[in-house]
Enzyme design. Structure first.
Site, mmCIF file in Angstrom:
data_model
loop_
_atom_site.group_PDB
_atom_site.id
_atom_site.type_symbol
_atom_site.label_atom_id
_atom_site.label_comp_id
_atom_site.label_asym_id
_atom_site.label_seq_id
_atom_site.Cartn_x
_atom_site.Cartn_y
_atom_site.Cartn_z
ATOM 1 N N HIS A 149 46.116 12.594 22.161
ATOM 2 C CA HIS A 149 47.444 12.732 21.572
ATOM 3 C C HIS A 149 47.382 13.339 20.183
ATOM 4 C CE1 HIS A 149 48.972 10.228 24.855
ATOM 5 N NE2 HIS A 149 49.962 11.076 24.706
ATOM 6 N N ARG A 176 49.893 28.787 35.541
ATOM 7 C CA ARG A 176 48.743 29.145 36.389
ATOM 8 C C ARG A 176 47.973 27.865 36.710
ATOM 9 N NH1 ARG A 176 48.914 34.018 32.932
ATOM 10 N NH2 ARG A 176 48.665 35.857 34.252
ATOM 11 N N ARG A 192 52.834 27.900 39.793
ATOM 12 C CA ARG A 192 52.224 28.704 40.840
ATOM 13 C C ARG A 192 51.103 27.908 41.481
ATOM 14 N NH1 ARG A 192 49.275 34.214 39.273
ATOM 15 N NH2 ARG A 192 47.608 32.871 38.515
ATOM 16 N N GLU A 195 52.758 40.897 44.160
ATOM 17 C CA GLU A 195 51.636 41.473 43.403
ATOM 18 C C GLU A 195 50.732 42.312 44.293
ATOM 19 O OE1 GLU A 195 49.486 38.292 41.450
ATOM 20 O OE2 GLU A 195 49.649 36.984 43.179
ATOM 21 N N ASN A 250 49.910 42.467 36.855
ATOM 22 C CA ASN A 250 48.470 42.646 36.630
ATOM 23 C C ASN A 250 47.786 43.025 37.940
ATOM 24 O OD1 ASN A 250 49.282 41.570 34.209
ATOM 25 N ND2 ASN A 250 48.514 39.525 34.645
ATOM 26 N N ASP A 251 48.124 42.297 38.988
ATOM 27 C CA ASP A 251 47.536 42.622 40.295
ATOM 28 C C ASP A 251 48.252 43.777 40.973
ATOM 29 O OD1 ASP A 251 45.239 41.001 40.769
ATOM 30 O OD2 ASP A 251 46.563 39.262 40.739
ATOM 31 N N ARG A 261 40.957 45.512 37.829
ATOM 32 C CA ARG A 261 41.464 45.116 36.512
ATOM 33 C C ARG A 261 40.372 44.557 35.606
ATOM 34 N NH1 ARG A 261 45.298 39.868 38.149
ATOM 35 N NH2 ARG A 261 44.999 39.083 36.044
ATOM 36 N N CYS A 281 56.242 38.335 35.786
ATOM 37 C CA CYS A 281 55.409 37.413 35.000
ATOM 38 C C CYS A 281 54.054 38.016 34.639
ATOM 39 C CB CYS A 281 55.237 36.080 35.725
ATOM 40 S SG CYS A 281 54.337 36.230 37.272
HETATM 41 C C1 PEP Z 1 49.645 39.024 37.888
HETATM 42 O O1 PEP Z 1 48.848 39.375 38.761
HETATM 43 O O2 PEP Z 1 50.364 39.819 37.252
HETATM 44 C C2 PEP Z 1 49.761 37.598 37.539
HETATM 45 C C3 PEP Z 1 50.722 37.167 36.756
HETATM 46 O O3 PEP Z 1 48.826 36.758 38.019
HETATM 47 P P1 PEP Z 1 47.326 36.669 37.441
HETATM 48 O O4 PEP Z 1 47.250 37.518 36.199
HETATM 49 O O5 PEP Z 1 47.069 35.243 37.186
HETATM 50 O O6 PEP Z 1 46.520 37.228 38.574
HETATM 51 MG MG MG Z 2 47.925 37.926 40.029
#
Ligand code: PEP
Ligand code: MG
Length: 547
Positions: A188, A296, A332, A431, A454-455, A465, A502
């Protein structure tokens, strides 16, 4: 200059004079008594004073750090009355005919030991709480106060560990930073430091305590966990520059806090935050995010040495939901695989892990893991506004299978008389190019989409990536990626779903107008980008042509 590495628990930088924190050192001695009844009377009186003090601290904490975080002191008040704890103390006074101080100290140590030997990291961290209340009762028995005063100058407090009540009792006007030799990020004290926006580092190790003295100078970097003892001039100049930059950001933050995410022409959107653990919630609240758009959850698994139990997960999800007090929280389900490997899953080595058994594929092939998480999520759903989101979707049949599993988990909970909320939204991540292309078939099955750029970029542009050598091909504004996002937005709305983004691209303010024109309803970004994106939204005007 000496350098020590710990764990930063609140991201800010401080430079100042060290004050080594000293407690009123009460030596507890074992003393025999011929009158245990008198000791019991003393014990009750001390407990009553301790409870009054805790009530005062609770009121102070309520004002400074809010109800959820202040709850720990309510728990302390309850711990003082805990039956097992009290029975153990009374039993020791009566059977061993010892003084109350000794009985409280020994019982406190025993209970603290019991907590710290538990497997669950949350319960381990409770060991500090039981020590804290025992020390408080002992101080009351000795007629001493436990409230802590800091020096007149703003200082860097260095200490072995701070009890939660000590943290709250400190005069915040006099504290530049906290630095502790021990402590866990789940404690805490760490949570309170985060929520009080005070730069803090924990776990620097005992050695550092032996090296510091009152009056030494130190740099505390709460971002990196780095502690610099007696830094040279060049370092101090660099730190001062970083502090000035932070100050500028804070001013922007103050200006935009509490303001709406609305364009000049009146279009509103949600700006949420992405988190990886409970520790990030302080930053979410500080940056005034409207909710959590991506938790996440795989980090719970990655930080664990074995599968986290339903109970452990339930506790975490419940705390996130409670801390967000009714604001949307999208969790998620675990996205293990690819770059996020967990040894205890015993996964086979793959030549192309990003194209392998990851995320939802793994969950559907290991239903016991998936259903444990779903049970924990649904149980926690009673404590806030939960959305559940599924990663790495490529087909309709996967979504149908997921929905079946959700229904069967709910039926199982109902059969056991366990309640859950009926208002849990279910969504999928877009994604993969496949998901975007069939988004017209997927949208009718779910409540929302969230684009994982991102994916999506990696799979659309065939660019790993993780590989810096192909970064030049990873054009984040590539027309193909933007078209897939637009197509998903159109299909989401056509079938009554909402859509967010996201992935990291959500924070790219050169695209904010483009996303708004596509009809994106929510942007979920790192907590520290929330206000930057709010600023971009508030400067956008959709009523004219494209700018
Ligand atoms: C993404 O793929 O954009 C995403 C938010 O998930 P992560 O980056 O955890 O793969
Ligand atoms: Mg992803």
């Amino acid at each position: 200059m000496e350098r020590y590495q710990g764990k930063g628990v609140y991201g800010a930088v401080a430079y100042g004079r060290i004050s080594v924190f000293k407690r009123q050192d009460i030596q507890v001695k074992r003393e025999r008594t011929d009158d245990p009844a008198a000791e019991l009377v003393r014990l009750e009186a001390a407990k009553a004073i301790a409870a009054d003090q805790l009530r005062e601290i609770y009121e102070k904490a309520l004002k400074e750090i809010g109800e959820t975080n202040a709850q720990i002191f309510e728990i302390h008040m309850m711990m003082i009355e805990d039956e097992d704890y009290n029975e153990a103390i009374v039993e020791m006074i009566n059977s061993q005919q010892v003084n109350a101080e000794y009985a409280v100290a020994v019982t406190g140590d025993n209970f603290a030991e019991m907590f710290s030997s538990m497997d669950d990291s949350y319960m381990q961290a409770r060991s500090a709480d039981v020590k804290d209340i025992s020390n408080r009762i002992i101080a009351c028995l000795a007629g001493a106060g436990t409230d802590v005063k800091s020096s007149d100058e703003k200082v860097v407090i260095c200490v072995d560990d701070l009890a939660p009540s000590e943290t709250v009792s400190l005069d915040k006007e006099k504290v530049l930073a906290f630095v502790t030799a021990n402590g866990s990020s789940n404690s805490h004290t760490a949570i309170l430091a985060r929520n009080m926006n005070i730069p803090a580092i924990i776990g620097l190790g005992e050695e550092f305590l032996g090296r510091i003295h009152d009056g030494d100078m130190a740099v505390v970097n709460g971002f990196t966990g780095e502690f610099l003892l007696n830094p040279d001039e060049k370092t101090v100049i660099a730190v001062e520059k970083k502090r000035a930059e932070e100050q500028e950001k804070r001013e922007l933050l103050q200006k935009l806090k509490g303001k709406e995410n609305v364009t000049i022409d009146g279009r509103r959107i949600n700006i949420f935050a992405n988190i990886g653990s409970l520790e990030n919630i302080g930053a979410v609240l500080l940056n005034d995010a409207g909710g959590i758009g991506l938790f996440r959850s795989e980090f719970i698994y990655l930080e664990s040495s074995d599968y986290p139990t339903e109970e452990e997960q339930f506790r975490i999800y419940k705390r996130v939901l409670e801390s967000m007090a009714g604001k949307k929280v999208i969790i998620r389900t675990l996205d293990i695989g690819a770059d996020k490997q967990c040894s205890y899953f015993g996964l086979k080595k793959e030549d192309n892990p990003a194209l392998g058994l990851r995320a939802i594929r793994l969950c559907l092939s290991r239903p016991e893991i998936f259903e444990t998480q779903l049970r924990a999520l649904y149980r926690a759903s009673l404590y806030g506004n939960l959305g559940i989101m599924f990663p790495m979707i490529t087909s309709v049949s996967e979504v149908e299978e997921i929905l079946k599993r959700c229904d069967s988990v709910k039926a199982e909970l109902s059969a056991c008389g366990i309640e859950y909320s009926d208002n849990v939204e279910l969504g999928i991540m877009i994604e993969t190019p496949a998901a975007a292309i069939i988004s017209d078939l997927l949208a009718p099955l779910v409540d929302f989409f969230s684009i994982g750029t991102n994916d999506l970029i990696q799979y659309t542009l065939a660019c790993d990536r993780q590989n810096p050598d192909v970064e030049q091909f990873c054009s984040t504004h590539h027309e193909a990626v933007l078209r897939l996002i637009e197509m998903s937005a159109e299909n989401a709305h056509k079938y009554g779903s909402w859509i967010g983004i996201c992935g990291e691209l959500a924070a790219d303010t050169s695209l904010t107008e483009t996303f708004l024109r596509m009809g994106i309803d929510e942007l979920s970004v790192s907590p520290s980008f929330v206000l930057k994106v709010r600023d971009a939204v508030r400067n956008t005007n959709l009523s004219g042509g494209k700018t």
